[in-house]
Design a protein around this motif. Sequence first.
Motif, short mmCIF file in Angstrom:
data_model
loop_
_atom_site.label_atom_id
_atom_site.label_comp_id
_atom_site.label_asym_id
_atom_site.label_seq_id
_atom_site.Cartn_x
_atom_site.Cartn_y
_atom_site.Cartn_z
N SER A 18 0.93 -1.58 0.46
CA SER A 18 -0.42 -0.02 -0.28
C SER A 18 0.48 1.81 0.19
O SER A 18 0.66 2.04 -0.87
CB SER A 18 -0.90 0.03 1.33
OG SER A 18 -1.48 -1.13 0.59
N LEU A 19 1.95 1.07 1.12
CA LEU A 19 2.67 2.20 0.96
C LEU A 19 3.23 2.46 -0.80
O LEU A 19 4.05 3.42 -1.12
CB LEU A 19 4.20 2.15 1.68
CG LEU A 19 4.86 3.12 2.23
CD1 LEU A 19 4.14 4.83 2.51
CD2 LEU A 19 5.81 2.90 3.53
N ALA A 21 2.64 1.71 -3.60
CA ALA A 21 1.57 2.56 -4.16
C ALA A 21 1.17 3.86 -4.05
O ALA A 21 0.62 5.02 -5.21
CB ALA A 21 0.42 1.66 -4.47
N ALA A 22 1.24 4.38 -3.34
CA ALA A 22 1.47 5.97 -2.62
C ALA A 22 1.56 6.58 -3.53
O ALA A 22 2.19 7.54 -3.91
CB ALA A 22 0.13 5.36 -1.54
N LEU A 23 3.44 6.35 -2.70
CA LEU A 23 4.73 6.15 -2.93
C LEU A 23 4.79 6.65 -5.11
O LEU A 23 4.79 7.93 -5.22
CB LEU A 23 5.59 6.28 -2.49
CG LEU A 23 5.67 6.39 -0.79
CD1 LEU A 23 7.27 5.52 -0.63
CD2 LEU A 23 6.40 7.84 -0.67
N ALA A 25 2.58 7.26 -6.78
CA ALA A 25 1.52 7.33 -8.00
C ALA A 25 2.53 9.01 -7.91
O ALA A 25 2.17 10.13 -8.67
CB ALA A 25 0.74 8.19 -7.15
N GLU A 26 3.47 9.34 -7.40
CA GLU A 26 4.20 10.58 -7.00
C GLU A 26 4.43 10.18 -9.01
O GLU A 26 5.87 9.43 -8.74
CB GLU A 26 4.61 11.26 -6.57
CG GLU A 26 4.13 11.10 -4.97
CD GLU A 26 3.59 12.03 -4.69
OE1 GLU A 26 4.17 13.89 -5.45
OE2 GLU A 26 2.67 12.48 -3.91
N ASP A 121 2.05 6.01 10.36
CA ASP A 121 0.05 6.46 9.59
C ASP A 121 0.63 7.99 10.00
O ASP A 121 -0.46 8.74 9.76
CB ASP A 121 -0.24 6.33 11.50
CG ASP A 121 0.13 7.07 12.21
OD1 ASP A 121 1.36 7.72 12.79
OD2 ASP A 121 -1.07 7.11 13.62
N SER A 123 1.68 11.22 7.69
CA SER A 123 0.54 11.69 6.09
C SER A 123 1.25 11.13 4.93
O SER A 123 2.65 10.86 4.88
CB SER A 123 0.74 12.77 6.30
OG SER A 123 1.18 13.52 6.31
N LEU A 124 0.97 10.78 4.16
CA LEU A 124 2.06 10.98 2.64
C LEU A 124 2.51 12.51 2.60
O LEU A 124 3.94 12.06 1.98
CB LEU A 124 1.18 10.68 1.27
CG LEU A 124 1.89 10.47 -0.05
CD1 LEU A 124 3.07 9.22 0.41
CD2 LEU A 124 0.93 10.08 -1.41
N SER A 125 2.36 13.56 2.73
CA SER A 125 2.80 14.32 2.20
C SER A 125 4.26 14.75 3.13
O SER A 125 5.05 15.54 3.34
CB SER A 125 1.73 16.06 2.43
OG SER A 125 1.42 15.71 3.71
#
Length: 239
Positions: A18-19, A21-23, A25-26, A121, A123-125
């Motif tokens: 999950s992490l 995939a989120a990263l 996206a940048e 936990d 934030s992505l930012s």
Amino acid sequence: MQRIRVLVVDDHRIFAESLAAALAAEQDVEVMAAGSGPVALRCLERAAAEGRRFDVLLIDADLSGALTAEAGGAGDGAPPLVVRLRGLHPELRTVVLAERDEPRLAAVALQAGASGWVAKDCSLSRLLQVIRGVLREETHLPPALLTGVLRELTASRKHRSESERLVASLTPREHEVLRCMVAGLGRKAVAERLFLSPHTVRTHMQNVLGKLGVHSTLAAVALARRAGIGPVDLEQAAV
């Protein structure tokens, strides 16, 4: 646009994926996930062989052997994973991902060469801010951890200084015996390596314990490690 190559090391597969995939996206981030230390080592070695080095390592604080010594052979512990990875890939910036804020472990992470400590936990930012910050040679810690980490580092420095003073009191032969003890060698093995009688080795070991002010081999080894004393090279012929 220069891309940032990130390796996520966490044995919780869903979290790691999950992490990642989120990263991913940048636009400027390329990411891969590994579920264990050995897999991470292989990923780094393969990338280096292909000329595609990773820039940042995100590693779970609770991953086995990440920040503490792993059980190895001959009674000796393998260095923490963060230490080994940094030794093999000094250009790699390490950020520790933690379930909870622990000043002692955060201090251990910094001493092992990590550049940052962030909550899992966050934030992505915030995570991206840390990733980009460590690439600018910054060190990132949560503000709430600063006081505790500084206290731990100060205490560790005092313990190291005292340990170094005690080790400096050993004779050259006792120092050799101590390094053999750090390598996990027993009395007979030390005697064979140093061409001494077991009785003489026993005397040296007793002197080492006495001068270091400890009552067991394990305590002597722990003190030696605090003083920066490594194991004798078992591959090297005794002289």
